[in-house]
Motif scaffolding. Structure first.
Motif, PDB file in Angstrom:
ATOM      1  N   VAL A  95       0.802  -1.264  -0.070  1.00 15.96           N
ATOM      2  CA  VAL A  95       0.070  -0.031  -0.062  1.00 15.96           C
ATOM      3  C   VAL A  95       0.774   1.154  -0.092  1.00 15.96           C
ATOM      4  N   ALA A  96       0.710   2.012  -1.133  1.00 16.73           N
ATOM      5  CA  ALA A  96       1.442   3.375  -1.144  1.00 16.73           C
ATOM      6  C   ALA A  96       0.822   4.469  -0.302  1.00 16.73           C
ATOM      7  N   ASP A  97       0.861   4.739   0.688  1.00 13.37           N
ATOM      8  CA  ASP A  97       0.297   5.608   1.608  1.00 13.37           C
ATOM      9  C   ASP A  97       1.228   6.917   1.302  1.00 13.37           C
ATOM     10  N   GLY A  98       0.533   7.827   1.351  1.00 12.16           N
ATOM     11  CA  GLY A  98       1.087   9.228   0.952  1.00 12.16           C
ATOM     12  C   GLY A  98       1.391   9.687  -0.529  1.00 12.16           C
ATOM     13  N   ALA A  99       1.129   8.651  -1.537  1.00 11.28           N
ATOM     14  CA  ALA A  99       1.335   8.746  -2.778  1.00 11.28           C
ATOM     15  C   ALA A  99       0.107   9.557  -3.542  1.00 11.28           C
ATOM     16  N   THR A 100       0.392  10.133  -4.526  1.00 11.42           N
ATOM     17  CA  THR A 100      -0.576  10.850  -5.348  1.00 11.42           C
ATOM     18  C   THR A 100      -0.939  10.184  -6.614  1.00 11.42           C
ATOM     19  N   PRO A 101      -1.937   9.633  -6.701  1.00  8.98           N
ATOM     20  CA  PRO A 101      -2.032   9.003  -8.246  1.00  8.98           C
ATOM     21  C   PRO A 101      -2.085   9.678  -9.072  1.00  8.98           C
ATOM     22  N   PHE A 159       5.651  12.519  -9.046  1.00 15.04           N
ATOM     23  CA  PHE A 159       6.655  13.241  -8.374  1.00 15.04           C
ATOM     24  C   PHE A 159       8.005  12.755  -8.320  1.00 15.04           C
ATOM     25  N   GLY A 160       8.055  11.426  -8.535  1.00  9.41           N
ATOM     26  CA  GLY A 160       9.196  10.934  -8.474  1.00  9.41           C
ATOM     27  C   GLY A 160       9.140   9.555  -7.824  1.00  9.41           C
TER      28      GLY A 160
END
Length: 170
Positions: free
Chosen positions: A5-11, A68-69
């Motif tokens: 789970v990529a918490d804090g990522a922006t889709p 964003f990288g």
């Protein structure tokens, strides 16, 4: 199945799954030829391997990035266990032992340890005590009396399953 789970990522988020340094692709195969299924949606991604073999043991990594990288990497180890097989029961000194003597039944098996052992006499589970010792080990010792005559067998188990030996007659 591996999940992240990529918490804090922006889709939109990109998930790249690797086995060692080899990039895995949905519908492709792993090092052993296991079928690879990757399901990514939103902040979640799963890697499923169907038909895992010993060659798949080792490290798996997922690289996660968004617009964003690079956001991060997560790794896990896969341990592949084989159920017991090729159970071989040997009796020593042999099938005919004089009363007052001791006979030993020793079992070996292929597969991934640690193993558990459940011995029986004529289909009845054995416990340590009296004429019996080693009822939960790879070697069963029997102090021979006429009451101990009969067929001895063992079920060898591990986290993946179990396999029974053939019967050895005392």
């Amino acid at each position: 199945v591996f999940a992240v789970v990529a918490d804090g990522a922006t889709p939109p988020i990109t998930f790249q799954w690797l086995q060692g340094s080899t990039v895995l692709v949905n519908g492709g195969t792993s090092a052993s030829g296991a079928t690879v299924a990757i399901n990514s949606s939103g902040r979640n991604s799963t890697l499923t391997l169907n038909g895992v073999q010993a060659a798949d043991a080792g490290g798996f990594t997922v690289n996660v990035s968004d617009n964003f990288g690079a956001l991060g990497t997560s790794s896990a180890m896969l341990t592949v266990m084989a159920p017991p097989s090729n159970v071989n029961l040997v009796q020593s000194p042999g099938s005919t032992v004089s009363a007052g003597g001791v006979t030993r039944f020793t079992v070996t098996a292929d597969g991934t340890g640690p193993f558990t052992y459940a011995w029986s006499q004529n289909g009845v589970p054995l416990v340590n005590g009296g004429a019996i010792s080693g009822a939960d080990t790879a070697t069963l010792a029997v102090d021979v009396t006429p009451a101990e005559a009969g067929g001895y067998a063992v079920v060898v188990g591990n986290a993946c399953g179990s396999a029974a030996s053939s019967q050895s007659v005392l």
